[in-house]
Write a protein that holds these residues in place. Structure first.
Motif, mmCIF file in Angstrom:
data_model
loop_
_atom_site.group_PDB
_atom_site.id
_atom_site.type_symbol
_atom_site.label_atom_id
_atom_site.label_comp_id
_atom_site.label_asym_id
_atom_site.label_seq_id
_atom_site.Cartn_x
_atom_site.Cartn_y
_atom_site.Cartn_z
ATOM 1 N N SER A 299 -5.098 6.928 -7.953
ATOM 2 C CA SER A 299 -3.750 6.814 -7.818
ATOM 3 C C SER A 299 -3.157 8.577 -8.647
ATOM 4 O O SER A 299 -4.457 9.182 -8.909
ATOM 5 N N TYR A 306 6.720 6.453 -10.040
ATOM 6 C CA TYR A 306 6.301 6.484 -8.607
ATOM 7 C C TYR A 306 8.438 6.774 -8.115
ATOM 8 O O TYR A 306 8.979 6.023 -8.629
ATOM 9 N N HIS A 310 2.694 8.828 -5.777
ATOM 10 C CA HIS A 310 1.849 8.542 -4.818
ATOM 11 C C HIS A 310 2.603 9.142 -3.611
ATOM 12 O O HIS A 310 1.946 9.272 -2.407
ATOM 13 N N THR A 313 0.053 10.965 0.157
ATOM 14 C CA THR A 313 -0.530 10.248 0.274
ATOM 15 C C THR A 313 -0.139 9.985 0.975
ATOM 16 O O THR A 313 -0.398 9.378 2.475
ATOM 17 N N ILE A 314 1.533 9.252 1.168
ATOM 18 C CA ILE A 314 2.063 8.273 1.766
ATOM 19 C C ILE A 314 1.730 9.106 2.995
ATOM 20 O O ILE A 314 2.278 8.091 3.903
ATOM 21 N N LEU A 317 -0.640 9.439 5.321
ATOM 22 C CA LEU A 317 -0.593 8.644 5.853
ATOM 23 C C LEU A 317 0.021 8.441 6.980
ATOM 24 O O LEU A 317 0.145 7.941 7.819
ATOM 25 N N PRO A 333 -5.487 2.748 1.936
ATOM 26 C CA PRO A 333 -4.567 2.819 1.660
ATOM 27 C C PRO A 333 -4.088 1.875 -0.251
ATOM 28 O O PRO A 333 -5.152 0.838 -0.266
ATOM 29 N N GLU A 336 0.966 0.667 -2.981
ATOM 30 C CA GLU A 336 2.482 1.253 -2.453
ATOM 31 C C GLU A 336 2.176 1.766 -1.578
ATOM 32 O O GLU A 336 3.949 1.985 -1.080
ATOM 33 N N GLU A 337 1.453 2.350 -1.087
ATOM 34 C CA GLU A 337 1.619 3.197 0.529
ATOM 35 C C GLU A 337 1.936 2.438 1.469
ATOM 36 O O GLU A 337 2.211 1.728 2.562
ATOM 37 N N THR A 338 1.313 0.983 1.381
ATOM 38 C CA THR A 338 1.164 -0.111 1.946
ATOM 39 C C THR A 338 3.102 -0.465 1.739
ATOM 40 O O THR A 338 2.814 -0.975 3.007
ATOM 41 N N ARG A 341 4.643 1.856 4.223
ATOM 42 C CA ARG A 341 4.802 1.807 5.534
ATOM 43 C C ARG A 341 5.382 0.447 6.433
ATOM 44 O O ARG A 341 5.500 0.384 6.940
#
Length: 431
Positions: A299, A306, A310, A313-314, A317, A333, A336-338, A341
């Motif tokens: 992170s 948030y 993040h 990175t998101i 991706l 990931p 949070e990114e998952t 998405r």
């Protein structure tokens, strides 16, 4: 006036789907008094609760009459007094309907345009909402969430529709069950017990019970949907609950992300709303070295909450996904990114022409997208890269009038369609 089960059923059948009849019944104080009294009778309480629920829907005059007659308080007393499962479930459902109708009158609206009730109804509804979030009321209906049941599903639905303001969320978040015995309130802790209690993170009891219901044996889609909306309502702008869901050792957010892939479209939307409110409300992270989950160790900032900590990175991706791949050496990931998405994928699929989805599901998916991208440039860019705006445009064009306009356009437009138009303008203003 005494009332029988047959009379209650006749009143219910006459009122269902008929606002004029409901308004007329609301003008009969003798009938309303008998209805409230019937909630105390174990033999009549279930049928009386059905009548109260019917009257509370669709007619402001009937709802106001119920509030003036103290129907919410009578339902709370009945919920505490009756233990038979069928009766308790019926009373809990009636309380949920009354709570939802009063919260809709006070606002803010959950989905779409808020209505403007009469001043008298607004004042009574505001007082009722405050009363339902008071400790005395919470002590009656929140313990029903501790075990799976039809009543627990109804109370979860109640929370999902009642909690509209930070004060209401705080009241439920801070609630704790009454101690089982006076000894528990008077016994002092030893020194080591105080230290352990102070070091243990605070876990909201209601949130923990709701998460447990997601893993309850024999649960169904209806319970999943109700629990997810309740968690979403609690997590919205609430770092305490959001932190428990997304940053605690048990990581309930992982289960919620899995439910976003449910076979039920209603459960998918509820899960996406819960993910969205959780991610947008997460508290600042601890330093990476002290975080117990290695997958979160990359992170970017421990001092930024948030989504901003993040988003780079998101965003990368998202671009990699659109391009058809990414670096084989990219770090895995984060949760949070998952979550982001997953929400974008589900919403985009619902917007991009799945005709099997109901208008209500699509409308709510649009609001989920609005809540996700609001006031965040990189999330807006991510949604744009995923094609969400294109899908939204196609959906809105499908709502437009044909040439010539059909006769039904002369009538009032459906509420779901109005809400779709509103959320279209809300989302468009973000890009």
């Amino acid at each position: 006036m005494t009332i029988s089960v047959g009379r209650l059923k006749a009143v219910k059948n006459a009122a269902i789907g008929n606002p004029k009849t409901k308004a007329a019944l609301a003008q009969d104080p003798v009938l309303l008094a008998a209805l409230i009294d019937a909630l105390r009778d174990p033999a009549l309480a279930a049928e009386a609760a059905h009548v109260v629920a019917s009257l509370a829907l669709g007619a402001d005059a009937a709802l106001h009459a119920l509030l003036v007659a103290h129907a919410p308080r009578a339902l709370l007393f009945a919920l505490a007094a009756h233990c038979e499962p069928h009766t308790r479930a019926a009373v809990a459902r009636a309380l949920r309907v009354v709570a939802a109708s009063t919260a809709d009158a006070v606002g803010p609206a959950l989905w779409g345009l808020a209505r403007t009730p009469a001043r008298e109804l607004l004042a009574a509804a505001a007082a009722t909402c405050d009363g339902l979030c008071a400790p005395e009321a919470l002590d009656i209906y929140l313990p029903l969430l501790a075990t799976p049941s039809a009543a627990a599903t109804a109370i979860a639905q109640l929370l999902g529709t009642l909690l509209r303001t930070p004060a209401q969320r705080t009241a439920v978040t801070n609630w704790t069950p009454s101690p089982a015995s006076p000894e528990q309130t008077t016994r002092s802790r030893r020194g080591w017990e105080k230290t352990a209690a102070a070091a243990t993170p605070v876990v909201p009891v209601v949130a923990r019970w709701l998460v447990a219901l997601l893993d309850a044996p024999g649960k169904n889609y209806k319970m999943d949907e109700a629990v997810l909306y309740a968690l979403a309502a609690l997590a919205q702008e609430n770092p305490t609950v959001a932190g428990y869901l997304g940053q605690s050792d048990t990581l309930p957010l992982e289960t919620i992300i899995t439910l976003a892939k449910s076979r039920s479209a209603e459960v998918q939307v509820a899960a996406c709303l819960c993910i969205t409110h959780t991610l947008r409300s997460l508290p600042p992270r601890p330093p990476p070295s002290s975080h117990p989950h290695p997958r979160h160790s990359h992170s970017h900032s421990a001092s930024t909450s948030y989504p901003h900590a993040h988003m780079p990175t998101i965003h990368s991706l998202v671009h990699a996904h659109v391009a058809g791949g990414g670096s084989a050496h990219a770090p895995p990931p984060t949760l949070e990114e998952t979550g982001v998405r997953t929400v974008l994928n589900v919403v985009n699929r619902m917007l991009s022409g799945a005709p099997a989805e109901s208008p209500l599901v699509r409308m709510r998916a649009c609001f989920v997208l609005h809540y996700l991208v609001a006031d965040d440039l990189q999330l807006c860019n991510g949604a744009l890269d995923r094609g969400c705006l294109d899908g939204l445009g196609v959906l809105i064009l499908a709502l437009g009038p044909t040439e010539p306009a059909p006769p039904e356009w002369e009538e009032a437009e459906a509420g779901v369609t109005q809400a779709l138009r509103e959320v279209h303008f809300l989302i468009s203003s973000r890009f």
